[in-house]
Design a protein around this motif. Structure first.
Motif, short mmCIF file in Angstrom:
data_model
loop_
_atom_site.label_atom_id
_atom_site.label_comp_id
_atom_site.label_asym_id
_atom_site.label_seq_id
_atom_site.Cartn_x
_atom_site.Cartn_y
_atom_site.Cartn_z
N ASP A 51 43.06 31.32 27.26
CA ASP A 51 41.85 30.52 27.17
C ASP A 51 41.81 29.47 28.48
OD1 ASP A 51 40.90 31.50 24.70
OD2 ASP A 51 41.90 29.48 23.61
N CYS A 52 43.02 28.81 29.14
CA CYS A 52 42.97 28.38 30.28
C CYS A 52 42.58 29.26 31.48
CB CYS A 52 44.47 27.75 30.52
SG CYS A 52 44.61 26.84 32.20
N CYS A 53 43.03 30.43 31.43
CA CYS A 53 42.65 31.24 32.60
C CYS A 53 41.23 31.60 32.53
CB CYS A 53 43.68 32.62 32.46
SG CYS A 53 45.57 32.33 33.03
N THR A 54 40.82 31.80 31.57
CA THR A 54 39.33 32.40 31.18
C THR A 54 38.58 31.04 31.72
OG1 THR A 54 39.82 33.57 29.27
CG2 THR A 54 37.62 32.99 29.65
N ARG A 55 38.78 29.86 31.39
CA ARG A 55 38.01 28.81 31.94
C ARG A 55 38.02 28.87 33.49
NH1 ARG A 55 40.26 26.21 27.51
NH2 ARG A 55 42.00 25.11 29.08
N ARG A 56 39.31 28.95 34.09
CA ARG A 56 39.39 29.02 35.44
C ARG A 56 38.50 30.24 36.05
NH1 ARG A 56 44.20 31.31 38.92
NH2 ARG A 56 44.04 30.26 40.98
N ILE A 57 38.70 31.46 35.60
CA ILE A 57 38.02 32.59 36.32
C ILE A 57 36.30 32.35 36.23
CG2 ILE A 57 37.72 35.08 35.98
CD1 ILE A 57 40.81 35.16 35.06
N ASP A 58 35.98 31.85 34.89
CA ASP A 58 34.73 31.83 34.75
C ASP A 58 34.04 30.70 35.70
OD1 ASP A 58 34.61 33.38 32.88
OD2 ASP A 58 34.39 32.04 30.99
N ALA A 59 34.69 29.62 36.09
CA ALA A 59 34.34 28.56 36.94
C ALA A 59 34.33 29.20 38.41
CB ALA A 59 35.36 27.64 36.86
N MET A 60 35.28 30.31 38.68
CA MET A 60 35.26 31.03 40.04
C MET A 60 33.80 31.84 40.08
SD MET A 60 38.91 32.69 40.36
CE MET A 60 40.58 31.62 40.35
N LYS A 61 33.32 32.12 38.92
CA LYS A 61 32.01 32.97 39.22
C LYS A 61 31.11 32.18 39.65
CE LYS A 61 29.20 36.18 36.33
NZ LYS A 61 27.83 35.62 36.61
#
Length: 421
Positions: free
Chosen positions: A259-269
């Protein structure tokens, strides 16, 4: 017989054609970025689906696959358009040969996606196998972006493409880290090999994001900093330290990590979308500017070109005898424009060489890694570690070590032979 101004017009037309090509390629890069992001999400869901033996993300995978399919069709249409443009416009083969070769390589990967998804549905793959398959396809798509950046002839557009490629590559390493960490934590144990692989993924991200920062403007960098709040970074580092430590791992951390990584990667988008938007706007601005100058050249050709030759060799006194306005206009409009265009093209060439240096360094490092993998029977991670350690020991840049390694290529096979008795 054509005048000098006619050839200035021809030069500007060539530049406009190249800008049009770059605009279409840049648009394709943006679509590839969206497809890669969607595939990264599908990979993460598939990884958790397999790790949980089908109990997690079963329902979410369907809509995610549908999004991937829609974006895949856009990418395929972009590939077809590039091929059609190349055929009809007779584009420079040197710019497109490598790009088309990358596209030819990646299309079979897209064709194979349905079979991969069926194997995931049937739980017929291990998480690591699914992750590797998606990573191979994404690497192919990113190689298309790399060739687009390498083939760009406008330095400002090239800088943005280099920034975007490195950001997308760093984001992909972040996605691989998400999948790797979730699987490693779900196993409940960690060993030295896992720790080293985790560190390799972290270092790979940092290298890519460093190049991205070097080639990006302040507005994009501010957005990048905003997308990574301190609280999220702290949480990521906390789980990284616990997961990468040798010994038993906390299985409960697997979901928190994902979940933490997903938030980070979605923010990168959001940063990736800003880069794509800036790229489109820059292409539009440069094309509009070039078309405006082309109209000016054409007007001059119609009204002033017939008198240009009569004044070319005249000295200042003779030109003064001619209509003053015409003489000054001709000198400014034709001869100075030739000099200005020549100076501008030279400045563009110099800047482009600076931008491409980053791409060339990457090529050298990748070739040196491939050489070590082939002749020392090393994995990619081991080859990169050897290059990096050599650079540290010799206090040299990584690219300089890679260049020296390639220069010694003819001697490397001898390293695999048994010593003579």
């Amino acid at each position: 017989m054509k005048s000098g101004l006619s050839f200035l017009i021809a030069a500007r037309r060539c530049e406009i054609d190249e800008l049009d090509r770059l605009a279409r390629t840049s648009e394709l890069v943006g679509v590839i970025g969206r497809l890669v992001h969607a595939l990264q999400r599908e990979r993460g869901m598939s990884n958790m689906f397999l790790t949980s033996r089908g109990s997690r993300f079963g329902e979410q995978r369907g809509p995610q696959i549908a999004e991937c399919l829609a974006l895949e069709q856009e990418v395929r249409a972009g590939f077809d358009q590039l091929e059609a443009d190349n055929y009809h416009r007779g584009a420079d083969a040197s710019n497109n040969a490598r790009l088309f070769s990358r596209i030819a390589w990646v299309l079979p990967g897209l064709d194979a996606l349905p079979a991969l998804r069926r194997r995931v549905d049937a739980l017929a793959l291990k998480p690591a196998q699914s992750t590797a398959a998606f990573a191979k396809l994404i690497a192919g798509l990113l190689s298309v972006v790399f060739e687009a950046a390498d083939g760009a002839t406008d330095p400002e557009i090239s800088r943005l493409l280099v920034a975007m490629f490195n950001f997308m590559q760093g984001k992909e390493f972040a996605g691989q880290e998400r999948a790797f960490g979730a699987a490693a934590l779900a196993l409940g144990r960690s060993d030295e090999a896992q720790r080293l692989q985790w560190l390799h993924l972290i270092e790979s991200q940092e290298r890519c994001f460093q190049v991205f920062t070097e080639f990006s403007g302040e507005a994009v960098l501010a957005l990048w900093r905003e997308s990574q709040p301190d609280s999220e970074v702290a949480e990521l580092e906390r789980i990284r330290r616990r997961g990468a430590a040798s010994g038993p791992a906390d299985v409960a951390l697997s979901e928190a990590w994902f979940d933490c990584c997903t938030r980070r990667i979605d923010a990168m988008k959001t940063v990736e979308e800003r880069l794509a938007s800036d790229l489109r706007a820059l292409c539009e601005h440069k094309t509009a500017q070039a078309r405006s100058e082309l109209r000016e050249y054409r007007q001059l050709l119609d009204t002033l070109a017939p008198q240009a030759g009569a004044l070319f060799f005249d000295d200042a006194d003779a030109q003064a005898a001619a209509p003053a306005q015409l003489g000054r206009h001709l000198e400014r409009s034709v001869l100075d424009m030739v000099r200005e265009q020549s100076q501008r093209l030279q400045a563009m060439s110099d800047e482009l060489e600076t931008v491409r240096a980053s791409l060339n360094e990457r090529k050298l490092v990748e070739r040196a890694k491939g050489l070590l993998m082939a002749h020392r029977r090393l994995s990619e991670e081991e080859a990169h570690k050897m290059l990096r350690q050599t650079a540290m020991n010799q206090k040299r840049r990584l690219v300089d070590v890679a260049e020296s390694m390639l220069a010694m290529a003819d001697y490397l096979p001898m390293l695999d032979r048994a010593p003579s008795r």
